[in-house]
Scaffold this motif. Structure first.
Motif, PDB file in Angstrom:
ATOM      1  N   TYR A  54       0.838  -1.207   0.000  1.00  0.00           N
ATOM      2  CA  TYR A  54       0.000   0.000   0.000  1.00  0.00           C
ATOM      3  C   TYR A  54       0.871   1.255   0.000  1.00  0.00           C
ATOM      4  O   TYR A  54       0.587   2.213  -0.728  1.00  0.00           O
ATOM      5  CB  TYR A  54      -0.921  -0.004   1.224  1.00  0.00           C
ATOM      6  N   GLY A  55       1.926   1.248   0.804  1.00  0.00           N
ATOM      7  CA  GLY A  55       2.808   2.405   0.847  1.00  0.00           C
ATOM      8  C   GLY A  55       3.466   2.680  -0.489  1.00  0.00           C
ATOM      9  O   GLY A  55       3.601   3.845  -0.901  1.00  0.00           O
ATOM     10  N   VAL A  56       3.869   1.630  -1.201  1.00  0.00           N
ATOM     11  CA  VAL A  56       4.480   1.807  -2.526  1.00  0.00           C
ATOM     12  C   VAL A  56       3.434   2.271  -3.530  1.00  0.00           C
ATOM     13  O   VAL A  56       3.662   3.218  -4.302  1.00  0.00           O
ATOM     14  CB  VAL A  56       5.133   0.482  -2.984  1.00  0.00           C
ATOM     15  N   LEU A  57       2.277   1.629  -3.525  1.00  0.00           N
ATOM     16  CA  LEU A  57       1.219   1.966  -4.487  1.00  0.00           C
ATOM     17  C   LEU A  57       0.701   3.386  -4.290  1.00  0.00           C
ATOM     18  O   LEU A  57       0.364   4.072  -5.271  1.00  0.00           O
ATOM     19  CB  LEU A  57       0.060   0.964  -4.334  1.00  0.00           C
ATOM     20  N   SER A  58       0.633   3.826  -3.051  1.00  0.00           N
ATOM     21  CA  SER A  58       0.120   5.171  -2.785  1.00  0.00           C
ATOM     22  C   SER A  58       1.031   6.265  -3.333  1.00  0.00           C
ATOM     23  O   SER A  58       0.624   7.424  -3.434  1.00  0.00           O
ATOM     24  CB  SER A  58      -0.081   5.368  -1.280  1.00  0.00           C
ATOM     25  N   HIS A  59       2.250   5.883  -3.724  1.00  0.00           N
ATOM     26  CA  HIS A  59       3.168   6.833  -4.344  1.00  0.00           C
ATOM     27  C   HIS A  59       3.187   6.688  -5.872  1.00  0.00           C
ATOM     28  O   HIS A  59       4.090   7.195  -6.539  1.00  0.00           O
ATOM     29  CB  HIS A  59       4.576   6.660  -3.788  1.00  0.00           C
ATOM     30  N   GLY A  60       2.205   5.946  -6.397  1.00  0.00           N
ATOM     31  CA  GLY A  60       2.039   5.879  -7.849  1.00  0.00           C
ATOM     32  C   GLY A  60       2.917   4.879  -8.566  1.00  0.00           C
ATOM     33  O   GLY A  60       3.194   5.038  -9.757  1.00  0.00           O
ATOM     34  N   ALA A  61       3.342   3.820  -7.864  1.00  0.00           N
ATOM     35  CA  ALA A  61       4.191   2.807  -8.498  1.00  0.00           C
ATOM     36  C   ALA A  61       3.801   1.421  -7.998  1.00  0.00           C
ATOM     37  O   ALA A  61       3.358   1.261  -6.857  1.00  0.00           O
ATOM     38  CB  ALA A  61       5.661   3.073  -8.185  1.00  0.00           C
ATOM     39  N   PHE A  62       3.956   0.436  -8.880  1.00  0.00           N
ATOM     40  CA  PHE A  62       3.805  -0.946  -8.452  1.00  0.00           C
ATOM     41  C   PHE A  62       5.126  -1.410  -7.838  1.00  0.00           C
ATOM     42  O   PHE A  62       6.182  -0.845  -8.145  1.00  0.00           O
ATOM     43  CB  PHE A  62       3.406  -1.834  -9.630  1.00  0.00           C
ATOM     44  N   PRO A  63       5.070  -2.419  -6.963  1.00  0.00           N
ATOM     45  CA  PRO A  63       6.289  -2.850  -6.260  1.00  0.00           C
ATOM     46  C   PRO A  63       7.270  -3.583  -7.177  1.00  0.00           C
ATOM     47  O   PRO A  63       7.406  -4.815  -7.128  1.00  0.00           O
ATOM     48  CB  PRO A  63       5.765  -3.780  -5.164  1.00  0.00           C
ATOM     49  N   ALA A  64       7.949  -2.857  -8.040  1.00  0.00           N
ATOM     50  CA  ALA A  64       8.931  -3.451  -8.946  1.00  0.00           C
ATOM     51  C   ALA A  64      10.124  -3.963  -8.140  1.00  0.00           C
ATOM     52  O   ALA A  64      10.437  -3.451  -7.059  1.00  0.00           O
ATOM     53  CB  ALA A  64       9.383  -2.423  -9.978  1.00  0.00           C
ATOM     54  N   ARG A  65      10.780  -4.980  -8.684  1.00  0.00           N
ATOM     55  CA  ARG A  65      11.944  -5.591  -8.031  1.00  0.00           C
ATOM     56  C   ARG A  65      11.624  -6.113  -6.628  1.00  0.00           C
ATOM     57  O   ARG A  65      12.475  -6.162  -5.761  1.00  0.00           O
ATOM     58  CB  ARG A  65      13.130  -4.617  -7.996  1.00  0.00           C
ATOM     59  N   ASP A  66      10.380  -6.485  -6.429  1.00  0.00           N
ATOM     60  CA  ASP A  66       9.933  -7.104  -5.180  1.00  0.00           C
ATOM     61  C   ASP A  66       9.499  -8.529  -5.525  1.00  0.00           C
ATOM     62  O   ASP A  66       8.499  -8.737  -6.227  1.00  0.00           O
ATOM     63  CB  ASP A  66       8.770  -6.309  -4.590  1.00  0.00           C
TER      64      ASP A  66
END
Length: 421
Positions: A54-66
């Motif tokens: 959620y924290g990553v998505l809320s900044h407009g990005a999908f969790p790449a390299r996760d």
């Protein structure tokens, strides 16, 4: 003709059962730290992993390299939704929205079951079957995904556009809801549902792609997954430990997987079986000659069962999908899947024993853990085979019955049958 009055007693009993069982599931979730309930592992997925995403998505990005992010872009919208609920923590809001999706499925099944000629058995299976997985359904977003599939199936007969759109939205969250369109009746219904699925799915995917960076990062991580310890292949390898296999379990890609000799071959075999399952479903679709109101439901359950048992991963939350689809089948008195639904219920009960209750035994590969997963997966495999056999037989013309003319619409033929395209 006047519609028969619905006796309120069974509906009220189902409502009371839903509230009672969901209260019990919430109690189990509140005591999630107990060793028999997984020692906190069930709820940890939400407050640690989902909240991180959620924290990553809320900044407009999908969790790449996760390595743990292996889901289509639509999953981002579901994981962002708890942030819209004011006054609650992320965990509390997530559970609340999951309960809301659960209640929506129950209401939809009750509405379908109270129509003339239908049955409330489907609503009863969902109400009583989901708690067999203990508190797990409240801490995974698979209930929301299942809601898309259930609503798609129930809507498709009367509103194929809505059915196609809901299937597409579900597929954007987790791919499998696309399979619910497999059994749509040939002709205009299929063309309409599939056209709307493509249009809504394409438009939604484009919107997500322009709104977030790295929308397709999940493909790289999904392709790297190995053999999860609870899959059919994983069960075979786990049993092979007792015959001298030198592999071991390891946490990777967000799950406990097996590493060692022959794992790559087992993973390849799983993918080959999945491909063969898809081919079998295509052959069924082409050769089917009889369609009833239950055929789309039965085909959806068969398809998802086949893709589940041939998967490299059979996570316990997959049983949520199967319970939802089995419940839809049982809303129709013409379903061929009643014994299949019974096997799914039994598999759900065993699944909760494998995780979270005795998961340490499963991970360590003890005889108890191996036999437990073998029994659960054996039930799922038997359910898949039985489901396909019964689906295939139900789609064949009866002895002495000619296939109806192409283009016949449901409800116009005395037996509500359709010719295949």
């Amino acid at each position: 003709m006047n519609r028969p009055r619905v006796t309120p007693g069974p509906v009220l009993a189902l409502g009371a059962a839903w509230f009672a069982t969901r209260a019990l599931m919430l109690w189990l979730l509140a005591h999630n730290g107990a060793s028999l309930l997984g020692g906190g592992a069930v709820a940890r997925e939400v407050w640690r992993l989902y909240a991180h995403w959620y924290g990553v998505l809320s900044h407009g990005a999908f969790p790449a390299r996760d390595a743990t992010w292996q889901y289509p872009p639509g999953a981002g919208a579901v994981l962002l939704a708890p942030g819209l609920v004011p006054g609650l923590t992320y965990f509390q809001a997530f559970v609340l929205l999951t309960l809301a999706a659960d209640a929506l499925v129950a209401v939809a099944l009750v509405r379908a079951g109270t129509r003339p000629g239908r049955s409330l058995l489907g609503a009863a299976v969902w109400t009583g079957g989901l708690p067999l997985l203990l508190h797990l359904p409240l801490a995974r977003y698979d209930v929301q995904v299942t809601a898309f599939a259930v609503l798609s199936l129930l809507a498709s007969a009367r509103f194929p556009r809505a059915g196609g759109a809901l299937a597409a939205l579900g597929a954007l969250v987790k791919v499998w809801p696309a399979l619910v369109l497999l059994g749509t009746p040939p002709g205009r219904a299929t063309r309409t549902a599939w056209a709307w699925a493509v249009a809504v799915g394409g438009a939604s995917l484009a919107l997500l792609a322009v709104s977030f960076s790295d929308p397709f990062a999940f493909l790289r991580e999904q392709g790297g997954r190995g053999v999860q310890i609870e899959s059919l292949g994983g069960t075979a390898l786990n049993l092979a430990r007792h015959a001298g296999w030198s592999g071991r379990s390891r946490y990777q890609y967000g799950a406990i997987e097996l590493v060692g000799p022959h794992v790559t071959a087992v993973a390849a075999a799983s993918l080959a079986l999945t491909t063969a399952a898809f081919g079998l479903l295509v052959v069924w679709r082409v050769r089917a000659r009889r369609w009833s109101e239950a055929t789309p439901y039965d085909a959806a359950l068969s398809a998802v069962l086949l893709f589940t048992v041939t998967s490299r991963v059979i996570s316990p939350q997959y049983l949520i999908w199967l319970l939802g689809l089995a419940a839809v089948c049982l809303t129709s008195r013409r379903t061929s899947q009643r014994p299949v639904a019974a096997l799914v219920l039994a598999a759900a009960a065993l699944s909760s024993a494998a995780f979270p209750v005795f998961y340490r035994e499963v991970v360590d590969g003890t005889w108890a853990g191996c036999l437990l997963t073998a029994a659960r997966n054996g039930l799922l495999a038997a359910a898949a085979v039985l489901s396909v056999v019964r689906l295939w037989r139900s789609a064949r013309p009866r002895a002495g019955e000619a296939a109806p003319a192409a283009g016949t619409r449901p409800g116009r033929h005395p037996d509500r049958t359709l010719a295949a395209p």
